[in-house]
Design a protein around this motif. Sequence first.
Motif, short mmCIF file in Angstrom:
data_model
loop_
_atom_site.label_atom_id
_atom_site.label_comp_id
_atom_site.label_asym_id
_atom_site.label_seq_id
_atom_site.Cartn_x
_atom_site.Cartn_y
_atom_site.Cartn_z
N GLN A 36 60.66 21.22 53.06
CA GLN A 36 60.82 22.65 53.32
C GLN A 36 62.04 23.14 52.54
O GLN A 36 63.06 22.47 52.49
CB GLN A 36 61.06 22.90 54.81
N ILE A 38 64.41 26.70 51.82
CA ILE A 38 64.66 28.12 52.07
C ILE A 38 65.17 28.73 50.77
O ILE A 38 66.20 28.34 50.25
CB ILE A 38 65.70 28.32 53.19
N ALA A 43 60.87 30.91 53.94
CA ALA A 43 60.83 29.46 54.13
C ALA A 43 59.62 28.92 53.38
O ALA A 43 58.50 29.36 53.60
CB ALA A 43 60.72 29.13 55.61
N GLU A 61 61.50 21.64 43.83
CA GLU A 61 62.56 22.29 44.61
C GLU A 61 63.67 22.78 43.69
O GLU A 61 64.18 23.89 43.82
CB GLU A 61 63.14 21.31 45.64
N ARG A 65 64.98 26.65 43.17
CA ARG A 65 66.36 27.11 43.32
C ARG A 65 66.88 27.76 42.03
O ARG A 65 67.61 28.73 42.06
CB ARG A 65 67.27 25.94 43.72
N ASP B 60 70.24 24.29 55.01
CA ASP B 60 70.19 24.33 53.56
C ASP B 60 69.45 23.12 52.99
O ASP B 60 69.84 22.54 51.98
CB ASP B 60 71.62 24.37 52.99
N GLY B 61 68.38 22.72 53.66
CA GLY B 61 67.55 21.64 53.16
C GLY B 61 68.00 20.25 53.55
O GLY B 61 67.27 19.30 53.36
N VAL B 121 62.72 29.21 61.98
CA VAL B 121 63.46 29.34 60.73
C VAL B 121 64.44 30.50 60.84
O VAL B 121 64.07 31.58 61.31
CB VAL B 121 62.50 29.59 59.55
N CYS B 122 65.67 30.27 60.47
CA CYS B 122 66.63 31.38 60.37
C CYS B 122 67.03 31.49 58.90
O CYS B 122 67.75 30.66 58.38
CB CYS B 122 67.87 31.14 61.23
N LEU B 123 66.47 32.52 58.24
CA LEU B 123 66.71 32.66 56.80
C LEU B 123 68.18 32.94 56.46
O LEU B 123 68.73 32.29 55.58
CB LEU B 123 65.82 33.76 56.23
N ARG B 126 70.03 29.87 56.82
CA ARG B 126 69.35 28.79 56.11
C ARG B 126 69.16 27.57 57.01
O ARG B 126 69.39 26.44 56.61
CB ARG B 126 70.11 28.42 54.84
N VAL B 127 68.72 27.84 58.23
CA VAL B 127 68.51 26.77 59.20
C VAL B 127 67.02 26.65 59.50
O VAL B 127 66.33 27.66 59.65
CB VAL B 127 69.28 27.07 60.51
N ILE B 128 66.53 25.42 59.53
CA ILE B 128 65.16 25.17 59.95
C ILE B 128 65.21 24.21 61.13
O ILE B 128 65.86 23.16 61.06
CB ILE B 128 64.30 24.55 58.83
#
Lengths: 352, 146, 171
Positions: A36, A38, A43, A61, A65, B60-61, B121-123, B126-128
């Motif tokens: 995943q 962002i 997302a 990915e 970016r 952030d991934g 998801v919080c854009l 940047r939290v999943i």
Amino acid sequence: MGWKRITALLLAALAGCGLTGCGGRMDPDEAQESIQVIAMDTAMVLTAYGEKSTRAVYDAEEEVRRLDALLSRTSGDSEISMLNDAGGEMVTVGEEVCGLIQTAGEFTEATGGTFDITIAPVVSAWGFTTDSYQVPDQETLRTLLEHVGMEHVHLSGGSARLDPGTMIDLGGIAKGYTADRVAEIFQEHGVPRGKVELGGNILVIGDKPDGTAWRVGVQDPKRPDEADGLVCVLDLTDAFAVTSGSYQRYFEQDGKRYHHIIDPATGCPADSGLTSVTVMADSTLGNGTMCDALSTALFVMGEDKALDFWRSGVYDFQLVLVTEDDRVVVTEGLKDDFAELEESGYTYEYVS
Amino acid sequence: MTLRSWRKVGTPMNTSPKLRPGLWDALVVLVVAALAVSCGWTVWDGQDRGTELTAVVSVDGAETERLPLKEAAGTERTIHAGGYTLRLRLTETEIWVESADCPTQDCVHTGHISRGGQSIVCLPARVIIQLEGGERVDTGVDAVIG
Amino acid sequence: MKLTTKQLTLCGILTTLALALSVAENQIPLSLAIPIPGIKLGLANIVTVFALYVLGPAQAVLILLARCLLGAVFAGNMNALLFSLMGGFAAMGVMILLSRLRGLSVYGVSIGGAAAHNCGQIAAAVLSLGNTAPLYYLPILLGVSLLTGALTGLMAACLFRALAHTDLMKG
């Protein structure tokens, strides 16, 4: 004798191989990687199968970016921001951004101006880029609209110039272009099947490991918060699909709803009788960008003009239109890969 | 020439090999079997826990936390990321964002998630937060666009 | 090292045999149980065991190298090269050590080699996929190596018995 025994053993071994074998060969597609990401205000989920799946998704990915940084309008040091802030001066931009602006211009021309990257200042005036929503007055809109139009964008060689007051936002094709690039990266890594979800954009490669098509649901505009609130399901293999809908971003003021798809002709949210437009095309490179641009343009056009545009055959794609009066209009080419959902409450029409 | 002379080329062989399995061979079998079992224990034990509902938090991934719901039930977590603060609540079966100071509040509006494969998801931050393991949601589709 | 014509011939024959065995074992749908592309049972280890005892480690390594390279060329798959190299050399190393233990028969040596072969392959899978998921299959593969090791041991023992009276086996 020894030799007899060996022969017997070898035969036994071969028979053993034969019994367990013959069933099938090793399937290199079973390795799978999914991540995943962002980026681009959404997302994303990147899934690849095959031997190089891990490398493929991580390369993808990185590309996502890179493009996010390159095409973003909100981050100050992207080429787009530099161009917008140049105040009418010539700015050197990379080949890629030049190409994208040119492509955007072609779609503007083909769609009669219903897709336009220069609508950016108007979208900002409504507050959609900053999340501080407001309804701009007619005077403001009129002034801003004077700077809208691809004639205010000048490309020459490796440089670009915007007339003062004009701004561009590649948001309308950025995700589509990203889908194209990811498709290319997956191709380079020999990914036999995969699924790339980039917000309202999707790319599917090949079929599923079980040999059936990917089942892609189209969100019901009336139930945007329900994960299983769908208007229909599309069976897709090797395809791009993009949905644009008025439910994706909107605000309400004085009991009226204002959504984020702005009609470049009026500067106001497109009032076309549609609630969502889904554009689908095969996985030919470039179709990701096309689907993205057309989904916005056709939403602005409305049902009749969108279908006329589809019939004109200028571009090769299929459509699912969801209307305000609860109809789902599906173009002929999708008929066999389209599943109605009875409980959705919509009536389905197939057009040719 | 005889074979004796060409053995000198490589490292010479001990003697003619033993052809009947003996007690020492049984020991090798035992060692390999023990290795298999102990490997199975360490590798699959973790996997088994993975089938229990676990909330995986990534910023952030990058994965920052794994919260098995059974163990973390009844607790609250605070995540600081991207300049925002998210407050998580957990029960044995659900996880949700109780409050957040992000501008969109999408994470709060997503509500409670309770099945494998679901995520919050919080854009802006940047939290999943994704649930793994447990019973998976079967929506009948592989993806949703729109 | 210098090889005589006879040695070269024997090496060639053994390489061919090993190649044939690895092609044959491609037909076994191991992927049904272990979905990692490139993993093999390691039946070609029979040749390694035999070569180790009859020709010594140096030539056994040569045969192994030739088998891995040619096998990858035939399969047209360079990813498989990593698997066969890591599996093959892990097995070779362990078998060289075990063959020096006087108490062990070919069975013990083969089983140890098979176990090492599968550990090497899992290591290759971890390397090429970049994640540790393949470790999940290590216990299964170790269990399987008991069977494949016993089988290769049996085959090798039969070979030695059958060739006991030829000048190949004269110590």
